[in-house]
Design an enzyme around this catalytic site. Structure first.
Site, PDB file in Angstrom:
ATOM      1  N   CYS A 161       0.752  -1.261   0.046  1.00 57.82           N
ATOM      2  CA  CYS A 161      -0.130   0.091  -0.038  1.00 57.82           C
ATOM      3  C   CYS A 161       0.676   1.236   0.036  1.00 57.82           C
ATOM      4  O   CYS A 161       0.242   2.565  -0.135  1.00 57.82           O
ATOM      5  CB  CYS A 161      -0.955   0.014   1.257  1.00 57.82           C
ATOM      6  N   HIS A 296      -1.998   7.866   6.202  1.00 56.70           N
ATOM      7  CA  HIS A 296      -2.504   6.561   5.589  1.00 56.70           C
ATOM      8  C   HIS A 296      -3.739   6.263   5.885  1.00 56.70           C
ATOM      9  O   HIS A 296      -4.806   5.929   5.049  1.00 56.70           O
ATOM     10  CB  HIS A 296      -1.447   5.396   6.027  1.00 56.70           C
ATOM     11  N   HIS A 334      -9.775   2.490   0.017  1.00 55.85           N
ATOM     12  CA  HIS A 334      -8.269   2.253   0.170  1.00 55.85           C
ATOM     13  C   HIS A 334      -8.013   1.722  -1.088  1.00 55.85           C
ATOM     14  O   HIS A 334      -8.228   0.758  -1.837  1.00 55.85           O
ATOM     15  CB  HIS A 334      -8.102   1.020   1.313  1.00 55.85           C
TER      16      HIS A 334
END
Length: 951
Positions: A161, A296, A334
């Site tokens: 990620c 994040h 996400h």
């Protein structure tokens, strides 16, 4: 410490039909929820809830990028997204992508999605190089570099990620050390299988209710998302010098790894703190100056708490104000490998607008936030005034422990940059517009119309359109206007497929750049020629030189008008040719009509300025003396009828054959009056040409001999461009144009139709520019070219560059028309700093199924099998062509069609899939074939011995 890097271009595709950064910003400020809820009948129900792109977002403008249907079918949609977004990012920055082809541009793509490879390269799948190139993750960056012909680093980065933020860091490093002169950074995530969804669900990190709530006591996890983004980076000094759009500065970035302190996949406070400390120790920004951090922020309890603790202890400590933090994930889900680049785009927009964007679903803040001096904006807030440039950071953490942090600041105040030709003066400008198809051109024009209407500096718009956008061959138009309102009206008309007097086109240019033919007319001059364009320095200087050359051969006494008309025509033609050359428009072929052959010879450098001026003056004086004794009559007769008309009038002649049904008769006026009466009686069209001398008739026998004598010693040079003589009816090398030639040229007929027809029937298309003081030949030229229209699929490509409309507008209109026919100039508009213009529209079509169904050759005769194999191969090769631009058949050379060895290998694999009877056919045999017919012969010979015993 390194110099700052400019972020110059942005592009994105996100759920909710978001196709531009501006739409993304609007969605952020409005706190739109772009997450698709779960429904049983959704085609991708297994991965819902998730923030999904539409099917349209995953298509490709295959014609624009030159892909065959075969390649499009085999291509990972992530590659398609990146290709279009890279193009859009260049448009956004104000850079023509074509200017960077072949240069040391680096491309870094962050992606952690293996779905496409799992789908396309599993057991029983793939099997060709095209399949592999269309699916493996490494091709995300490599495909972009291959299409754009970039020669810098090309890396697809997978650190889970954090991948695309790590890619950003690598790009910054490459620019700093000189490894690349421009960097393109992308991130992409598309969800095709439910493997990761099941893993995330079993790990209990997916939100129970499909809503992400970062830094909130109700947080229960994240929702997966699809999307892609691209940013362009360039050293600030180079960006400012180029006048591109500097959006923000990237002033620092670093990465690290959590080490072995925690289990794999678990967040680590110490690892994140170490990264923050290291970043600001190596970045020329005081950590206390960071106003906002795009986190994040996945909405997982463990992840959020760790991130907050690290930020609070390293960035929020020892400061007298709050550190604002936020997360884009509640809006778009996400984005996994693309998360960092989407967060970067959000942060760039926030810095530009001076607004802290809200974070959705943040209603019950974690108590830890207040204790550590952190806060989450729940509505749009003005950026805090702190006395230093607006500063923000982005961070991302990857499964496995790779962390990344990047620091941004607002851009310095923008300064306009122009080239040495200066800024736009009031007056008409040329605005070119192109797209991959007529439909996309119309949509693009509609987008531009409103933007242009509201823009106060039309010159800056024209400069951006000309110098800072690619010029595509699919469809083109051009607008010549003096005001934004007029330009907007023309663009609106184009969007509605209507016409407008200031618009050239729209047209679909020919597949190959047409040959440019300058046809110099021999009639229509006037002593005031040139007063319309003398404000242009290039034109004025060329005109002055021409008049100076003429003055050496004219008497000091007043010059008769008939002489001045011809000398002025030549001078204007020379000056107009020089003006076009300064704009990058030069002829491939020159043709002259009567007097116009002198200008053609000048342009081809057969005659010097002085020799041409001497010829023009001598010729003009002789014609002036002959003028009282005769004239010219234009008719609608063809060659045979024209000669039949004058059969009983030996003092007349067919002076010019201009078109299939356009002949000019020359001779004594009395004879012409009789012929005119005959034409009127027959109901034929005719017209006396005013003020015209009886050129190319028997009356010129003696003047032709005199001209030869007066030009004694004339020494022509070899032609520097193709020169076709309408007197000789063929191409000349230049050396033939001696004094004797010009004597004959004054007497012999003008074969314009013959010459132009000979040019038109050649293979390459052409576009003709009539260069003269008035448009006297355009109709005839169009009539001749109309006979060959099917050869180049254009409306009659004739452009008058004349003074009929008497100002710069006419010259710009000619350049604009040439542009629509496929000739891209060097542009009459000075280069300026880029201004914002809407993106060009794409032409998306669903890729066809290019693989015919499987069938058997059992029971076929050899002839039947050969026909079947040939037909299948024809279908497969057609699918391998980027676009069928010229007719082709079984005997056409495949290399000339662009079907190389890789494409032929793919055709071979698909041939065996369609015709299993050919299983085992050696690939080297078919790859080595030159044509479809040869391929079919090889395949038939392979099949026949084993399966056929007789006809």
């Amino acid at each position: 410490m390194s110099a700052p890097i400019a972020v110059t271009g942005l592009a994105c595709r996100l759920p909710g039909d978001i196709a531009t950064p501006e739409e993304f910003w609007d969605a952020l400020v409005a706190q739109r929820d772009l997450i698709t809820s779960y429904t049983d009948d959704h085609p991708r129900a297994a991965i819902l809830p998730a923030a999904l792109l539409s099917e349209e977002d995953q298509r490709l403008d295959a014609v624009h990028f030159g892909f065959s249907p075969t390649e499009v079918t085999a291509m990972d949609p992530q590659q398609k997204l990146l290709l279009e977004l890279v193009d859009e990012a260049f448009q956004d920055a104000g850079m023509a992508l074509d200017d960077w082809r072949g240069r040391r541009v680096g491309c870094w793509v962050g992606s952690s999605c293996l779905d496409q490879a799992l789908l396309r390269l599993g057991p029983g799948q793939g099997g060709t190089m095209v399949d592999t190139a269309g699916a493996i993750p490494s091709m995300l960056s490599n495909r972009v570099c291959h299409v754009t012909n970039w020669r810098g680093p090309s890396e697809t980065i997978d650190t889970a990620c954090s991948a695309s933020l790590v890619a950003l860091h690598r790009a910054r490093q490459a620019l700093t050390c000189g490894e690349a002169e421009l960097a393109v950074v992308g991130g992409v995530n598309l969800l095709a299988v439910d493997t990761h969804t099941r893993m995330f669900r079993s790990s209990r990190v997916l939100a129970d209710d499909g809503q992400i709530r970062p830094f909130d006591t109700r947080a229960s996890g994240f929702v997966r998302g699809e999307g892609a983004g691209v940013v362009i980076l360039q050293p600030l000094k180079e960006a400012e010098a180029a006048g591109v759009r500097v959006r923000v500065l990237l002033v620092g970035s670093q990465t690290n790894h959590d080490g072995a302190a925690q289990p794999v996949g678990a967040p680590n406070v110490e690892g994140q703190r170490e990264l923050l400390a290291f970043t600001y120790a190596h970045t020329p920004v005081d950590r206390a100056h960071v106003d906002y951090v795009e986190t994040h922020g996945t909405g997982t309890r463990a992840g959020d708490q760790v991130e907050v603790r690290a930020l609070g202890r390293e960035l929020a400590a020892d400061r007298d104000r709050l550190l604002w933090i936020g997360s884009v994930k509640p809006n778009v889900g996400h984005q996994e490998g693309a998360a960092g680049i989407i967060s970067t785009i959000k942060t760039v927009l926030a810095l530009e607008h001076g607004i802290l964007p809200p974070t959705r679903n943040h209603t019950q803040p974690l108590p830890l936030l207040k204790r550590l001096g952190l806060a989450v904006p729940v509505g749009p807030r003005r950026w805090p005034h702190t006395g230093h440039p607006r500063t923000a950071a982005v961070q991302a953490f990857g499964f496995g422990g790779t962390n990344a942090h990047a620091v941004f600041q607002q851009a310095p105040a923008r300064r306009d940059h122009t080239d040495q030709r200066g800024t736009h003066e009031p007056g008409p400008v040329l605005i070119p517009l192109s797209a991959s198809s007529p439909q996309a051109l119309a949509v693009t024009a509609g987008r531009w119309a409103e933007a242009v209407r509201n823009h106060s500096d039309l010159g800056a718009v024209a400069a951006t359109a000309a110098h800072r956008r690619d010029h595509l061959p699919g469809a083109r138009a051009a607008v010549v206007a003096s005001t934004s309102t007029t330009a907007a009206h023309a663009l609106t008309a184009l969007s509605q497929t209507s016409t407008h007097p200031t618009m050239e086109g729209p047209r679909v240019p020919p597949p190959r750049r047409p040959r440019v033919v300058f046809v110099y007319s021999g009639h229509g001059g006037h002593p005031t020629c040139g007063t319309d364009l003398d404000a242009n320095d290039v034109f004025a200087d060329a005109l002055t030189r021409a008049h100076d050359a003429l003055a050496a051969h004219l008497p000091p006494a007043p010059v008769p008008d008939r002489v001045r008309y011809q000398t002025a025509q030549w001078a204007w033609q020379v000056a107009a040719t020089g003006l076009l050359a300064s704009w990058g428009i030069t002829p491939d072929i020159v043709v002259g009509h009567s007097l116009g052959e002198v200008a053609a010879a000048s342009t081809a450098n057969v005659l010097s300025h002085q020799d041409a001026a001497r010829l023009v003056c001598a010729r003009a004086r002789l014609l002036a003396k002959a003028a009282p004794h005769g004239g010219l009559v234009a008719t609608d007769l063809d060659t045979e009828a024209a000669h039949a008309l004058i059969a009983d009038h030996p003092r007349t002649a067919v002076a010019a054959l201009n078109a299939p049904n356009a002949s000019v008769i020359s001779g004594p006026q009395a004879d012409l009056d009789v012929l005119a009466a005959d034409l009127a009686k027959a109901g034929r069209w005719y017209r006396n040409v005013p003020e015209a001398p009886p050129a190319h008739s028997p009356l010129m026998d003696q003047p032709a001999r005199t001209l030869t004598d007066q030009l004694a010693g004339l020494t022509p040079e070899p032609a520097s461009v193709a020169l076709w003589s309408t007197a000789a009816g063929q191409r000349l090398s230049g050396g033939e144009m001696t004094a004797a030639y010009w004597g004959r040229q004054l007497r012999d007929p003008v074969h314009l139709h013959h010459v132009l027809h000979a040019l038109a029937v050649q293979d390459n298309p052409l576009v003709v520019v009539e260069v003269g003081a008035r448009p006297v030949l355009s109709a005839s030229l169009a009539a001749t070219l109309g006979q060959a229209r099917d050869r180049y699929r254009l409306d009659p490509p004739v452009i008058p560059l004349t003074r009929e409309h008497a100002d710069r507008t006419e010259a710009l209109a000619a350049v604009g028309a040439l542009y629509t026919f496929g000739v891209t100039p060097q542009w009459p508009t000075p280069r300026r700093a880029a201004v914002s213009l809407p993106l060009r529209a794409w032409t998306h079509t669903a890729p066809p199924d290019v693989v015919p169904g499987s069938r058997t050759l059992t029971g076929y005769t050899r002839q039947q099998a050969s026909q079947e194999i040939g037909q299948v191969l024809t279908d497969l090769v057609a699918g391998a062509l980027p676009e069928q631009v010229t007719p082709w058949g079984p005997d056409t050379d495949l290399q000339e069609l662009g079907v190389g060895s890789l494409a032929r290998a793919t055709v071979h694999q698909r041939l065996m899939r369609c015709l299993p009877d050919l299983e085992g056919l050696p690939v080297q045999d078919t790859v080595g074939a030159r044509t479809v017919a040869e391929m079919a012969q090889i395949a038939t010979d392979y099949w026949a011995p084993a399966c056929f015993t007789g006809e």
